[in-house]
Motif scaffolding. Structure first.
Motif, short mmCIF file in Angstrom:
data_model
loop_
_atom_site.label_atom_id
_atom_site.label_comp_id
_atom_site.label_asym_id
_atom_site.label_seq_id
_atom_site.Cartn_x
_atom_site.Cartn_y
_atom_site.Cartn_z
N CYS A 16 0.82 -1.20 0.00
CA CYS A 16 0.00 0.00 0.00
C CYS A 16 0.86 1.25 0.00
CB CYS A 16 -0.93 0.00 1.22
SG CYS A 16 -2.21 -1.27 1.15
N THR A 26 -10.02 -0.53 -11.97
CA THR A 26 -9.32 -1.76 -11.61
C THR A 26 -10.33 -2.81 -11.15
OG1 THR A 26 -7.36 -0.52 -10.93
CG2 THR A 26 -7.56 -2.77 -10.09
N PHE A 27 -11.38 -2.38 -10.46
CA PHE A 27 -12.34 -3.30 -9.87
C PHE A 27 -13.54 -3.54 -10.79
CE2 PHE A 27 -10.09 -1.29 -6.32
CZ PHE A 27 -9.56 -2.42 -5.73
N ASN A 124 -9.10 3.55 -5.07
CA ASN A 124 -8.27 2.34 -5.15
C ASN A 124 -8.33 1.47 -3.89
OD1 ASN A 124 -6.85 4.04 -3.48
ND2 ASN A 124 -4.89 3.82 -4.53
N THR A 125 -9.31 1.68 -3.01
CA THR A 125 -9.44 0.87 -1.80
C THR A 125 -10.87 0.35 -1.65
OG1 THR A 125 -7.73 2.18 -0.68
CG2 THR A 125 -9.12 0.78 0.70
N GLU A 165 -9.25 -4.67 -0.03
CA GLU A 165 -8.45 -4.86 -1.23
C GLU A 165 -8.03 -3.50 -1.76
OE1 GLU A 165 -8.56 -7.27 -5.51
OE2 GLU A 165 -10.35 -7.21 -4.22
N ARG A 166 -6.77 -3.38 -2.11
CA ARG A 166 -6.24 -2.09 -2.59
C ARG A 166 -5.57 -2.26 -3.94
NH1 ARG A 166 -5.15 2.93 -0.46
NH2 ARG A 166 -3.32 4.04 -1.29
N ALA A 167 -5.92 -1.40 -4.88
CA ALA A 167 -5.29 -1.41 -6.19
C ALA A 167 -3.89 -0.82 -6.08
CB ALA A 167 -6.13 -0.62 -7.19
N SER A 173 -3.77 -5.76 -7.71
CA SER A 173 -4.31 -5.39 -6.42
C SER A 173 -3.81 -6.36 -5.35
CB SER A 173 -5.85 -5.37 -6.44
OG SER A 173 -6.37 -6.68 -6.61
N ARG A 175 -4.80 -7.79 -1.22
CA ARG A 175 -5.89 -7.81 -0.27
C ARG A 175 -5.55 -8.63 0.97
NH1 ARG A 175 -10.41 -11.41 -3.59
NH2 ARG A 175 -9.59 -13.48 -3.11
N HIS A 202 -5.76 -8.06 -12.78
CA HIS A 202 -7.05 -7.71 -13.38
C HIS A 202 -6.88 -7.51 -14.89
CE1 HIS A 202 -8.93 -6.86 -9.37
NE2 HIS A 202 -7.65 -6.75 -9.06
#
Length: 203
Positions: A16, A26-27, A124-125, A165-167, A173, A175, A202
Motif C-alpha cells: 500500500c 481496476t475493480f 483504489n481501496t 483490497e487495494r489497487a 491489487s 488484499r 485484473h
C-alpha cells in the motif's frame, strides 16, 4: 495466528505504501490471483463414511491457493463479485488417540464458490464482505474395537468473511481477508478460521 498473520499484514502495508495511483476501473472485469496465510481447523465429533471420529481438538497451519473471479460496478462505488478458489493446506491434519480408538482427519484440498459485496472508500481501496459455499476433501483414518478404516471423504458447508483490497496499479491489487467456514451438519462439528493475503491480476 500471529506467526502467520503478522508477516502478511506487514507485506500488505508495504504494498500500500508503494502503490501508484490507480483507477476505480481496476475493480471491473475478470481477475485471477494467488493467496496464502493462516488456517485453523477446529473439529469435534466428525461423522465420516467409516463412522464417527471423536476429535475435540484444533490445529493451526499454513494454507495457499489460487482464485479467480469477475467484478462489476452496478452503482457508483459499489462493487459486486463472483469468485471461486482452490486451496491447499500444509500439515493441517487433526487427530486424537485413546486407549481403544483413534481418529484422524487430514484436509488435503478444497474449493469454494462465493460472492462479494464491497464499497470503494477511495478510488483504489475496496472494503468488502463475502459469503458462499465451501467443500473440503480430506483423508480419514479411524481405528476402534471393530477394526480400522481409511479412505477419502468430503465435508461441505458455508463460509462468511470480509476484507480490504487495494489497487497497487491499474492491473494489480493486494488484499487481506478473514474467513470463517462451517463444514459441519448431521452431527459433525468442523469449523475453520482463516486469515489470507492475496495478490490479483485484473484483465
Amino acid at each position: 495466528m500471529k506467526p502467520y498473520f503478522l508477516p502478511l499484514s506487514l507485506g500488505f502495508a508495504s504494498l500500500c505504501a508503494i502503490a501508484t495511483p490507480a483507477s476505480a476501473q481496476t475493480f471491473e472485469g475478470p481477475y485471477v490471483g494467488a493467496q496464502a496465510g493462516w488456517s485453523q481447523n477446529k473439529l469435534g465429533t466428525v461423522e465420516t463414511d467409516g463412522g464417527a471420529a471423536q476429535i475435540d481438538d484444533s490445529r493451526d497451519a499454513a494454507t495457499a491457493g489460487v482464485f479467480f473471479g469477475y467484478n462489476i460496478q452496478p452503482a457508483n462505488r459499489i462493487v459486486l463479485s463472483a469468485e471461486g478458489a482452490v486451496n491447499f493446506g500444509f500439515d493441517d491434519g487433526v487427530s486424537r488417540s485413546q486407549k481403544d480408538a483413534m481418529g484422524r482427519i487430514n484436509p488435503e484440498y478444497g474449493f469454494d464458490l462465493g460472492v462479494r459485496a464491497g464499497y470503494l472508500v477511495t478510488d483504489n481501496t475496496l472494503v468488502y464482505a463475502r459469503g458462499g459455499y465451501e467443500n473440503i476433501r480430506a483423508s480419514v483414518r479411524l481405528r476402534n474395537i471393530e477394526g480400522a478404516y481409511g479412505d477419502k471423504d468430503n465435508f461441505d458447508g458455508w463460509s462468511v468473511g470480509g476484507g480490504v483490497e487495494r489497487a497497487v496499479t491499474d492491473r494489480i491489487s493486494a488484499r487481506v481477508e478473514y474467513r470463517y467456514s462451517d463444514l459441519g451438519g448431521s452431527g459433525t462439528k468442523f469449523e475453520r478460521h482463516q486469515a489470507l493475503f492475496g495478490i490479483a491480476y485484473h484483465f
